[in-house]
Motif scaffolding. Structure first.
Motif, PDB file in Angstrom:
ATOM      1  N   PHE A 248       1.107   3.100   7.003  1.00  0.00           N
ATOM      2  CA  PHE A 248       0.707   2.276   8.147  1.00  0.00           C
ATOM      3  C   PHE A 248      -0.438   1.333   7.742  1.00  0.00           C
ATOM      4  O   PHE A 248      -0.396   0.135   7.987  1.00  0.00           O
ATOM      5  CB  PHE A 248       0.275   3.204   9.294  1.00  0.00           C
ATOM      6  CG  PHE A 248      -0.318   2.504  10.483  1.00  0.00           C
ATOM      7  CD1 PHE A 248       0.494   1.884  11.425  1.00  0.00           C
ATOM      8  CD2 PHE A 248      -1.702   2.482  10.686  1.00  0.00           C
ATOM      9  CE1 PHE A 248      -0.055   1.242  12.523  1.00  0.00           C
ATOM     10  CE2 PHE A 248      -2.264   1.841  11.784  1.00  0.00           C
ATOM     11  CZ  PHE A 248      -1.437   1.222  12.702  1.00  0.00           C
ATOM     12  N   ALA A 249      -1.452   1.897   7.093  1.00  0.00           N
ATOM     13  CA  ALA A 249      -2.608   1.083   6.673  1.00  0.00           C
ATOM     14  C   ALA A 249      -2.197   0.071   5.601  1.00  0.00           C
ATOM     15  O   ALA A 249      -2.644  -1.080   5.618  1.00  0.00           O
ATOM     16  CB  ALA A 249      -3.720   1.992   6.154  1.00  0.00           C
ATOM     17  N   ASN A 250      -1.339   0.482   4.681  1.00  0.00           N
ATOM     18  CA  ASN A 250      -0.884  -0.435   3.630  1.00  0.00           C
ATOM     19  C   ASN A 250      -0.101  -1.598   4.226  1.00  0.00           C
ATOM     20  O   ASN A 250      -0.281  -2.747   3.823  1.00  0.00           O
ATOM     21  CB  ASN A 250      -0.010   0.306   2.611  1.00  0.00           C
ATOM     22  CG  ASN A 250      -0.815   1.275   1.749  1.00  0.00           C
ATOM     23  OD1 ASN A 250      -2.039   1.180   1.690  1.00  0.00           O
ATOM     24  ND2 ASN A 250      -0.134   2.195   1.100  1.00  0.00           N
ATOM     25  N   ALA A 251       0.781  -1.273   5.201  1.00  0.00           N
ATOM     26  CA  ALA A 251       1.609  -2.321   5.802  1.00  0.00           C
ATOM     27  C   ALA A 251       0.751  -3.338   6.549  1.00  0.00           C
ATOM     28  O   ALA A 251       1.073  -4.528   6.582  1.00  0.00           O
ATOM     29  CB  ALA A 251       2.636  -1.688   6.746  1.00  0.00           C
ATOM     30  N   LEU A 252      -0.354  -2.866   7.126  1.00  0.00           N
ATOM     31  CA  LEU A 252      -1.248  -3.785   7.852  1.00  0.00           C
ATOM     32  C   LEU A 252      -2.103  -4.613   6.888  1.00  0.00           C
ATOM     33  O   LEU A 252      -2.742  -5.578   7.299  1.00  0.00           O
ATOM     34  CB  LEU A 252      -2.187  -2.999   8.766  1.00  0.00           C
ATOM     35  CG  LEU A 252      -1.664  -2.554  10.117  1.00  0.00           C
ATOM     36  CD1 LEU A 252      -2.760  -1.817  10.862  1.00  0.00           C
ATOM     37  CD2 LEU A 252      -1.186  -3.747  10.942  1.00  0.00           C
ATOM     38  N   GLY A 253      -2.134  -4.205   5.639  1.00  0.00           N
ATOM     39  CA  GLY A 253      -3.030  -4.865   4.683  1.00  0.00           C
ATOM     40  C   GLY A 253      -4.489  -4.628   5.048  1.00  0.00           C
ATOM     41  O   GLY A 253      -5.334  -5.522   4.929  1.00  0.00           O
ATOM     42  N   ALA A 254      -4.778  -3.401   5.498  1.00  0.00           N
ATOM     43  CA  ALA A 254      -6.141  -3.089   5.961  1.00  0.00           C
ATOM     44  C   ALA A 254      -7.158  -3.249   4.835  1.00  0.00           C
ATOM     45  O   ALA A 254      -6.834  -3.088   3.663  1.00  0.00           O
ATOM     46  CB  ALA A 254      -6.187  -1.660   6.492  1.00  0.00           C
ATOM     47  N   ASP A 255      -8.384  -3.602   5.211  1.00  0.00           N
ATOM     48  CA  ASP A 255      -9.475  -3.725   4.234  1.00  0.00           C
ATOM     49  C   ASP A 255     -10.155  -2.395   3.977  1.00  0.00           C
ATOM     50  O   ASP A 255     -10.715  -2.177   2.912  1.00  0.00           O
ATOM     51  CB  ASP A 255     -10.508  -4.736   4.741  1.00  0.00           C
ATOM     52  CG  ASP A 255      -9.935  -6.133   4.808  1.00  0.00           C
ATOM     53  OD1 ASP A 255      -9.807  -6.758   3.758  1.00  0.00           O
ATOM     54  OD2 ASP A 255      -9.581  -6.588   5.914  1.00  0.00           O
ATOM     55  N   VAL A 256     -10.120  -1.533   4.989  1.00  0.00           N
ATOM     56  CA  VAL A 256     -10.801  -0.245   4.888  1.00  0.00           C
ATOM     57  C   VAL A 256     -10.064   0.761   5.774  1.00  0.00           C
ATOM     58  O   VAL A 256      -9.553   0.393   6.832  1.00  0.00           O
ATOM     59  CB  VAL A 256     -12.276  -0.382   5.386  1.00  0.00           C
ATOM     60  CG1 VAL A 256     -12.856   0.968   5.739  1.00  0.00           C
ATOM     61  CG2 VAL A 256     -13.154  -1.061   4.351  1.00  0.00           C
ATOM     62  N   LEU A 257      -9.979   1.994   5.317  1.00  0.00           N
ATOM     63  CA  LEU A 257      -9.460   3.061   6.168  1.00  0.00           C
ATOM     64  C   LEU A 257     -10.512   4.149   6.304  1.00  0.00           C
ATOM     65  O   LEU A 257     -11.116   4.562   5.321  1.00  0.00           O
ATOM     66  CB  LEU A 257      -8.168   3.671   5.608  1.00  0.00           C
ATOM     67  CG  LEU A 257      -7.627   4.871   6.416  1.00  0.00           C
ATOM     68  CD1 LEU A 257      -6.124   4.767   6.623  1.00  0.00           C
ATOM     69  CD2 LEU A 257      -7.965   6.202   5.757  1.00  0.00           C
ATOM     70  N   ILE A 258     -10.718   4.573   7.562  1.00  0.00           N
ATOM     71  CA  ILE A 258     -11.679   5.645   7.819  1.00  0.00           C
ATOM     72  C   ILE A 258     -10.955   6.777   8.526  1.00  0.00           C
ATOM     73  O   ILE A 258     -10.438   6.590   9.627  1.00  0.00           O
ATOM     74  CB  ILE A 258     -12.841   5.138   8.696  1.00  0.00           C
ATOM     75  CG1 ILE A 258     -13.581   4.022   7.980  1.00  0.00           C
ATOM     76  CG2 ILE A 258     -13.798   6.280   9.031  1.00  0.00           C
ATOM     77  CD1 ILE A 258     -14.096   2.986   8.921  1.00  0.00           C
ATOM     78  N   SER A 259     -10.883   7.903   7.875  1.00  0.00           N
ATOM     79  CA  SER A 259     -10.225   9.056   8.460  1.00  0.00           C
ATOM     80  C   SER A 259     -11.294  10.014   8.983  1.00  0.00           C
ATOM     81  O   SER A 259     -12.301  10.251   8.327  1.00  0.00           O
ATOM     82  CB  SER A 259      -9.368   9.748   7.392  1.00  0.00           C
ATOM     83  OG  SER A 259      -8.657  10.812   7.990  1.00  0.00           O
ATOM     84  N   MET A 324      -6.311   0.503  -0.049  1.00  0.00           N
ATOM     85  CA  MET A 324      -7.623  -0.088   0.247  1.00  0.00           C
ATOM     86  C   MET A 324      -8.664   1.034   0.094  1.00  0.00           C
ATOM     87  O   MET A 324      -8.288   2.201   0.043  1.00  0.00           O
ATOM     88  CB  MET A 324      -7.651  -0.667   1.671  1.00  0.00           C
ATOM     89  CG  MET A 324      -7.663   0.307   2.807  1.00  0.00           C
ATOM     90  SD  MET A 324      -6.138   1.278   3.066  1.00  0.00           S
ATOM     91  CE  MET A 324      -4.834   0.081   2.978  1.00  0.00           C
ATOM     92  N   PRO A 325      -9.942   0.694   0.020  1.00  0.00           N
ATOM     93  CA  PRO A 325     -10.942   1.757  -0.002  1.00  0.00           C
ATOM     94  C   PRO A 325     -10.766   2.652   1.227  1.00  0.00           C
ATOM     95  O   PRO A 325     -10.680   2.149   2.345  1.00  0.00           O
ATOM     96  CB  PRO A 325     -12.276   1.009   0.045  1.00  0.00           C
ATOM     97  CG  PRO A 325     -11.958  -0.358  -0.477  1.00  0.00           C
ATOM     98  CD  PRO A 325     -10.545  -0.643  -0.050  1.00  0.00           C
ATOM     99  N   ALA A 326     -10.668   3.940   1.003  1.00  0.00           N
ATOM    100  CA  ALA A 326     -10.420   4.874   2.103  1.00  0.00           C
ATOM    101  C   ALA A 326     -11.399   6.032   1.996  1.00  0.00           C
ATOM    102  O   ALA A 326     -11.701   6.489   0.901  1.00  0.00           O
ATOM    103  CB  ALA A 326      -8.985   5.395   2.024  1.00  0.00           C
ATOM    104  N   ILE A 327     -11.901   6.451   3.149  1.00  0.00           N
ATOM    105  CA  ILE A 327     -12.791   7.617   3.143  1.00  0.00           C
ATOM    106  C   ILE A 327     -12.363   8.590   4.236  1.00  0.00           C
ATOM    107  O   ILE A 327     -11.704   8.199   5.198  1.00  0.00           O
ATOM    108  CB  ILE A 327     -14.285   7.242   3.352  1.00  0.00           C
ATOM    109  CG1 ILE A 327     -14.507   6.563   4.708  1.00  0.00           C
ATOM    110  CG2 ILE A 327     -14.781   6.354   2.215  1.00  0.00           C
ATOM    111  CD1 ILE A 327     -15.975   6.469   5.109  1.00  0.00           C
ATOM    112  N   GLN A 328     -12.710   9.821   4.041  1.00  0.00           N
ATOM    113  CA  GLN A 328     -12.509  10.828   5.073  1.00  0.00           C
ATOM    114  C   GLN A 328     -13.859  11.451   5.372  1.00  0.00           C
ATOM    115  O   GLN A 328     -14.563  11.894   4.468  1.00  0.00           O
ATOM    116  CB  GLN A 328     -11.506  11.888   4.594  1.00  0.00           C
ATOM    117  CG  GLN A 328     -11.273  12.974   5.634  1.00  0.00           C
ATOM    118  CD  GLN A 328     -10.026  13.796   5.325  1.00  0.00           C
ATOM    119  OE1 GLN A 328      -9.037  13.297   4.813  1.00  0.00           O
ATOM    120  NE2 GLN A 328     -10.079  15.084   5.638  1.00  0.00           N
ATOM    121  N   ILE A 329     -14.208  11.444   6.667  1.00  0.00           N
ATOM    122  CA  ILE A 329     -15.491  12.027   7.066  1.00  0.00           C
ATOM    123  C   ILE A 329     -15.211  13.303   7.845  1.00  0.00           C
ATOM    124  O   ILE A 329     -14.430  13.297   8.798  1.00  0.00           O
ATOM    125  CB  ILE A 329     -16.299  11.045   7.949  1.00  0.00           C
ATOM    126  CG1 ILE A 329     -16.379   9.663   7.278  1.00  0.00           C
ATOM    127  CG2 ILE A 329     -17.697  11.576   8.225  1.00  0.00           C
ATOM    128  CD1 ILE A 329     -17.014   8.604   8.167  1.00  0.00           C
TER     129      ILE A 329
END
Ligand SMILES: [Zn+2]
Length: 387
Positions: A248-259, A324-329
């Motif tokens: 989903f995030a890849n298809a949107l071309g997201a700049d950042v993902l925060i989980s 994209m840069p992705a983090i999980q908090i």
């Protein structure tokens, strides 16, 4: 050419001496009086330094500057960025700058063959691949823009994971403002998989999936308020696999993902905040992911006083499959009475959402313009968006 050796004076000996000085093999001073070239002697110290140079370059150690040693001395003076580098069949470009470039490309997993200091066909091909990964013009010429991209990546990106290069390059092209960025927020778990389910002392049952969705929605609202598009990977009553969330995030071309997740443990004393980014633990790491995780961690700790369980590199599917840069908090332990009292308080979730928003803003700021942890607020943020 005339051989240059111990006892010689004049411009050629002066040049040999100057080169050895610039390489740090010979101390400056003594004979180096530029106004009097005759005083510049190829003395005993110079002889020793030259032999050291010859040994380090695999030349025959004779203390005499013949054609081969001369070529090596000239090549040694080039530093990466001093000149354009490209392949020339008739007159190959040779130098320490080529050697440095080859080593950097090798470090990042591009096959240049042996780092021999000669700009040949394989070096050109490797450079083109690097340029393609960074979104640069793939002309196989090392010039200012490629130099900037290389510098921007720093020395941290090793191990040949082209995606990590793409991340850094993307950020580099993205510029500092948040306007126009696509943020994807990933509330952990969902309808079928509620995550941690814990009753509190009043008998009320708390679901990780509901709390992460609430926090994600608060964060989404804050991004919208400053004009930044944020999308959630799932709805309040739906579910998705890590693979689907990444796609989903890849298809949107997201700049950042925060989980966003909450942690849990059989021991109710386990508590605290931890953030995760992609990394193998053996050097390969998402540079931007690591920075974002560390900023989010610091901003949340500064604003809430939660126990700091620090940032960690993980190869979890969501972190690995996102481009994209992705983090999980993990915003505390739902099983800890202390953490639970915080996370079940809506104003605490507002504070955490604000801290994450600031961290995302900070990751897009050039390092020089960065601010102290805990000092940026939403008003300042809005002003930055407008300026
Ligand atoms: Zn979870």
């Amino acid at each position: 050419m005339q051989l240059i050796k111990r006892g010689d004076s004049g411009p050629a000996a002066a040049e040999v001496r100057a080169t050895l000085v610039s390489l740090g093999l010979l101390a400056e001073g003594r004979h180096a009086a530029p106004e009097d070239p005759q005083s510049v002697l190829f003395d005993a110290a110079c002889d020793l330094a030259l032999r050291e140079f010859q040994q380090s370059r695999g030349l025959s150690v004779d203390g005499i500057v013949g054609p081969e040693t001369w070529r090596s001395l000239v090549a040694s003076r080039w530093r990466l960025g001093d000149r354009l580098l490209h392949r020339s069949v008739s007159d190959p470009v040779v130098g320490d700058d080529v050697h440095t470039l080859q080593e950097r490309l090798l470090e990042m997993g591009y096959d240049v063959g042996r780092a021999d200091g000669i700009f040949g066909e394989r070096t050109e091909q490797a450079l083109r691949s690097f340029q393609r990964e960074c979104g640069l013009v793939t002309d196989g010429t090392f010039g200012p823009s490629t130099m900037r991209a290389l510098r921007q990546l720093g020395r941290k990106v090793v191990g040949g994971r082209p995606q990590l290069l793409r991340e850094s390059a993307m950020l580099y092209h993205a510029g500092p403002a948040l306007i126009g960025k696509r943020i994807v927020i990933d509330p952990g778990h969902g309808s079928a998989d509620p995550g941690w389910v814990v009753p509190d002392e009043h008998g009320q049952v708390w679901n990780e999936s509901q709390l992460t969705f609430d926090l994600a929605s608060r964060l989404e609202g804050r991004f919208s308020a400053i004009g930044v598009r944020a999308d959630l990977t799932r709805g309040p009553d739906t579910d998705a696999t890590p693979r689907e969330r990444a796609a989903f995030a890849n298809a949107l071309g997201a700049d950042v993902l925060i989980s966003i997740h909450l942690d849990g443990h059989a021991n109710p004393d386990a508590r605290g905040l931890a953030s995760y980014h992609y990394g193998t633990g053996s050097g390969t790491t998402s540079t931007i992911g690591e920075r974002l995780a560390s900023l989010a961690q610091r901003e949340i700790v500064a604003r809430t006083g939660m126990l700091d369980c620090r940032t960690h590199a993980k190869t979890w599917e969501l972190l690995r499959l996102t481009r994209m840069p992705a983090i999980q908090i993990e915003v505390g332990y739902l099983t800890s009475p202390d953490d639970r009292a915080l996370i079940t308080d809506p104003s605490f979730r507002d504070t955490v959402a604000e801290a994450i928003l600031i961290a995302v803003q900070r990751v897009f700021l050039p390092v020089d313009n960065d601010v102290k942890t805990g000092t940026l607020d939403v008003t300042a943020l809005r002003a930055m968006q407008l300026s």
